[in-house]
Design a protein around this motif. Structure first.
Motif, PDB file in Angstrom:
ATOM      1  N   ASN A 112       0.835  -1.194   0.000  1.00 54.82           N
ATOM      2  CA  ASN A 112       0.000   0.000   0.000  1.00 54.82           C
ATOM      3  C   ASN A 112       0.874   1.249   0.000  1.00 54.82           C
ATOM      4  N   ALA A 113       0.248   2.347  -0.329  1.00 56.16           N
ATOM      5  CA  ALA A 113       0.861   3.655  -0.104  1.00 56.16           C
ATOM      6  C   ALA A 113       0.303   4.147   1.225  1.00 56.16           C
ATOM      7  N   ALA A 114       1.176   4.645   2.091  1.00 56.44           N
ATOM      8  CA  ALA A 114       0.724   5.040   3.422  1.00 56.44           C
ATOM      9  C   ALA A 114       1.372   6.348   3.832  1.00 56.44           C
ATOM     10  N   GLY A 115       0.732   7.027   4.747  1.00 56.09           N
ATOM     11  CA  GLY A 115       1.295   8.256   5.283  1.00 56.09           C
ATOM     12  C   GLY A 115       2.233   7.932   6.437  1.00 56.09           C
ATOM     13  N   GLY A 116       3.334   8.642   6.533  1.00 54.65           N
ATOM     14  CA  GLY A 116       4.269   8.432   7.630  1.00 54.65           C
ATOM     15  C   GLY A 116       3.780   9.113   8.894  1.00 54.65           C
ATOM     16  N   SER A 191     -11.180  11.028   3.616  1.00 53.49           N
ATOM     17  CA  SER A 191     -10.418  12.226   4.015  1.00 53.49           C
ATOM     18  C   SER A 191      -9.165  11.763   4.734  1.00 53.49           C
ATOM     19  N   TYR A 192      -8.080  12.487   4.544  1.00 52.61           N
ATOM     20  CA  TYR A 192      -6.878  12.218   5.321  1.00 52.61           C
ATOM     21  C   TYR A 192      -7.155  12.645   6.757  1.00 52.61           C
ATOM     22  N   GLU A 193      -6.256  12.284   7.662  1.00 53.05           N
ATOM     23  CA  GLU A 193      -6.459  12.558   9.074  1.00 53.05           C
ATOM     24  C   GLU A 193      -6.131  14.018   9.393  1.00 53.05           C
ATOM     25  N   THR A 194      -6.636  14.465  10.532  1.00 52.43           N
ATOM     26  CA  THR A 194      -6.242  15.784  11.032  1.00 52.43           C
ATOM     27  C   THR A 194      -4.914  15.625  11.788  1.00 52.43           C
ATOM     28  N   ALA A 208       2.610   4.237  10.534  1.00 52.72           N
ATOM     29  CA  ALA A 208       2.132   4.617   9.207  1.00 52.72           C
ATOM     30  C   ALA A 208       0.618   4.504   9.203  1.00 52.72           C
ATOM     31  N   VAL A 209      -0.017   5.241   8.308  1.00 58.62           N
ATOM     32  CA  VAL A 209      -1.478   5.253   8.288  1.00 58.62           C
ATOM     33  C   VAL A 209      -1.981   5.150   6.855  1.00 58.62           C
ATOM     34  N   GLY A 210      -3.049   4.379   6.683  1.00 56.79           N
ATOM     35  CA  GLY A 210      -3.597   4.225   5.340  1.00 56.79           C
ATOM     36  C   GLY A 210      -5.055   3.801   5.367  1.00 56.79           C
ATOM     37  N   MET A 211      -5.595   3.595   4.176  1.00 54.78           N
ATOM     38  CA  MET A 211      -7.038   3.332   4.036  1.00 54.78           C
ATOM     39  C   MET A 211      -7.332   1.947   3.468  1.00 54.78           C
ATOM     40  N   SER A 212      -6.374   1.037   3.585  1.00 56.66           N
ATOM     41  CA  SER A 212      -6.589  -0.295   2.989  1.00 56.66           C
ATOM     42  C   SER A 212      -5.999  -1.362   3.894  1.00 56.66           C
ATOM     43  N   ILE A 233       5.911   4.614   2.083  1.00 54.03           N
ATOM     44  CA  ILE A 233       5.585   5.882   2.758  1.00 54.03           C
ATOM     45  C   ILE A 233       5.588   6.974   1.680  1.00 54.03           C
ATOM     46  N   SER A 234       4.402   7.329   1.248  1.00 55.91           N
ATOM     47  CA  SER A 234       4.297   8.218   0.079  1.00 55.91           C
ATOM     48  C   SER A 234       4.331   9.687   0.471  1.00 55.91           C
ATOM     49  N   ASN A 235       4.086   9.962   1.719  1.00 60.10           N
ATOM     50  CA  ASN A 235       4.020  11.345   2.216  1.00 60.10           C
ATOM     51  C   ASN A 235       4.028  11.273   3.730  1.00 60.10           C
ATOM     52  N   MET A 236       4.348  12.359   4.371  1.00 61.32           N
ATOM     53  CA  MET A 236       4.213  12.384   5.820  1.00 61.32           C
ATOM     54  C   MET A 236       2.761  12.733   6.148  1.00 61.32           C
ATOM     55  N   ALA A 237       2.247  12.149   7.221  1.00 59.88           N
ATOM     56  CA  ALA A 237       0.862  12.387   7.623  1.00 59.88           C
ATOM     57  C   ALA A 237       0.692  13.827   8.115  1.00 59.88           C
ATOM     58  N   ALA A 238      -0.547  14.214   8.325  1.00 59.15           N
ATOM     59  CA  ALA A 238      -0.873  15.612   8.637  1.00 59.15           C
ATOM     60  C   ALA A 238      -0.173  16.101   9.909  1.00 59.15           C
ATOM     61  N   PRO A 244       0.117  20.943   2.714  1.00 59.88           N
ATOM     62  CA  PRO A 244      -1.056  20.072   2.772  1.00 59.88           C
ATOM     63  C   PRO A 244      -0.787  18.735   2.065  1.00 59.88           C
ATOM     64  N   LEU A 245      -1.640  17.743   2.359  1.00 54.32           N
ATOM     65  CA  LEU A 245      -1.489  16.432   1.727  1.00 54.32           C
ATOM     66  C   LEU A 245      -2.271  16.393   0.427  1.00 54.32           C
ATOM     67  N   SER A 246      -1.737  15.640  -0.543  1.00 53.76           N
ATOM     68  CA  SER A 246      -2.504  15.482  -1.777  1.00 53.76           C
ATOM     69  C   SER A 246      -2.254  14.110  -2.386  1.00 53.76           C
ATOM     70  N   GLU A 249       0.824  13.962  -4.517  1.00 54.35           N
ATOM     71  CA  GLU A 249       2.101  13.672  -3.847  1.00 54.35           C
ATOM     72  C   GLU A 249       2.260  12.169  -3.642  1.00 54.35           C
ATOM     73  N   VAL A 250       1.156  11.520  -3.264  1.00 52.02           N
ATOM     74  CA  VAL A 250       1.186  10.067  -3.061  1.00 52.02           C
ATOM     75  C   VAL A 250       1.659   9.378  -4.345  1.00 52.02           C
ATOM     76  N   MET A 251       1.076   9.789  -5.478  1.00 53.47           N
ATOM     77  CA  MET A 251       1.417   9.147  -6.751  1.00 53.47           C
ATOM     78  C   MET A 251       2.847   9.498  -7.182  1.00 53.47           C
TER      79      MET A 251
HETATM   80 CL1  6GU Z   1      -1.567  10.625   5.490  1.00 52.79          CL
HETATM   81  N1  6GU Z   1      -3.507   8.915   5.530  1.00 52.79           N
HETATM   82  C1  6GU Z   1      -4.208   7.902   5.043  1.00 52.79           C
HETATM   83  N2  6GU Z   1      -5.285   7.507   5.737  1.00 52.79           N
HETATM   84  N3  6GU Z   1      -3.909   7.254   3.912  1.00 52.79           N
HETATM   85  C2  6GU Z   1      -2.829   7.658   3.249  1.00 52.79           C
HETATM   86  C3  6GU Z   1      -2.051   8.717   3.679  1.00 52.79           C
HETATM   87  C4  6GU Z   1      -2.429   9.338   4.866  1.00 52.79           C
HETATM   88  N4  6GU Z   1      -1.044   8.887   2.807  1.00 52.79           N
HETATM   89  C5  6GU Z   1      -1.202   7.959   1.857  1.00 52.79           C
HETATM   90  N5  6GU Z   1      -2.286   7.207   2.108  1.00 52.79           N
END
Ligand code: 6GU
Length: 271
Positions: A112-116, A191-194, A208-212, A233-238, A244-246, A249-251
């Protein structure tokens, strides 16, 4: 129709298309589906042609099963997966895992792609999943249990197989690929996390955090499949970095880390 009848129907359908009996299943996350393009002598089966399969909608997901050989092993790859946030039920999200088990898979690599969340991580890191926290508030096994598919109360104490993870570390070392190891927290999204939520998840032990991943791994364990999980780890989490996250950036990051990811997963499959 019952779940087992649906599984049997898809098994028969797939076996009418290819003679290959896959032993390894691959679930390829956002931007990581390229691995399936390297499968040799592939039988490519679009999800929309498979009975009872849902159809994937997210950008960067192709939506097909690819069955063939990779590094001398018979594999089945999901090029694109289903997410709860797309509106599918967890039964649909996890149905392909049931099908994999039925056609012979006993080990699965889920990516998966996940936020750090761990502040020592950086975008582009690869993380071997040591464990997960199911923060979705749901479970794909809710409902009557079919003992033919697995036990009522599956053990999750080695959800991510320690032996497969040790192998992955060994292979990563041998190829000079740096890997982190940490806890994946699965949320529903979309939505990404706050920043406050990310702070909480860090305190709770998440890296790491993700939606799958979490639903598929629960069903894989129920089905007796051993699991290796790898997060890109495609991006750092919020709240960690100022920007901001997008999804872009993940792709972009998964594009950059692709070659290390491909090398690692192929070498693991070979071993
Ligand atoms: Cl920051 N959060 C979640 N829930 N999923 C992600 C992510 C963050 N970055 C990539 N996937």
């Amino acid at each position: 129709m019952s779940l087992t009848a649906n599984i049997a129907e898809v098994k028969a359908y797939i076996e009418s298309i290819t003679d290959i009996k896959p032993e390894i299943g691959l679930i390829l996350g956002s931007g990581l589906g390229v691995l399936a393009d390297e499968i040799e002598n592939p039988a490519v089966i679009p999800y929309k042609e498979i009975p009872h399969f849902p159809v994937s909608t997210v950008e960067g997901h192709k939506g097909q099963l690819v069955i063939g050989t990779l590094k001398g092993k018979n594999v089945v790859a999901m090029q694109g997966r289903f997410h709860y946030y797309e509106g599918y039920g967890l039964d649909a999200v996890t149905f392909p895992v049931r099908v994999m088990r039925a056609i012979g898979v006993d080990r699965m690599i889920v990516t998966n792609a996940a936020g750090g969340v761990n502040e020592s991580y950086a975008p582009g890191d690869l993380m071997l999943i040591k464990d997960h926290i199911n923060f979705t508030g749901r479970n794909p096994l809710i409902g009557p249990n079919d003992e033919k598919l697995g036990v009522r109360f599956p053990d999750m104490s080695t959800a991510y197989c320690p032996d497969l993870r040790a192998l992955a570390h060994k292979v990563a070392n041998a190829h000079g690929i740096k890997v982190q190891e940490g806890v994946y927290v699965g949320l529903l999204g979309p939505s990404y996390e706050t920043p406050a939520e990310i702070c909480m998840l860090r305190i709770l032990g998440g890296d790491a955090v993700g939606m799958s991943t979490v639903p598929e791994v629960i069903v894989a364990r129920h089905a007796g499949i051993r699991v290796l999980g790898i997060s890109c780890i495609s991006n750092m989490a919020a709240g960690i970095l100022p920007q901001p996250l997008s999804h872009e950036e993940v792709m972009e990051t998964t594009e950059k880390v692709k070659s290390a990811f491909l090398t690692l997963v192929k070498a693991i499959i070979k071993e």
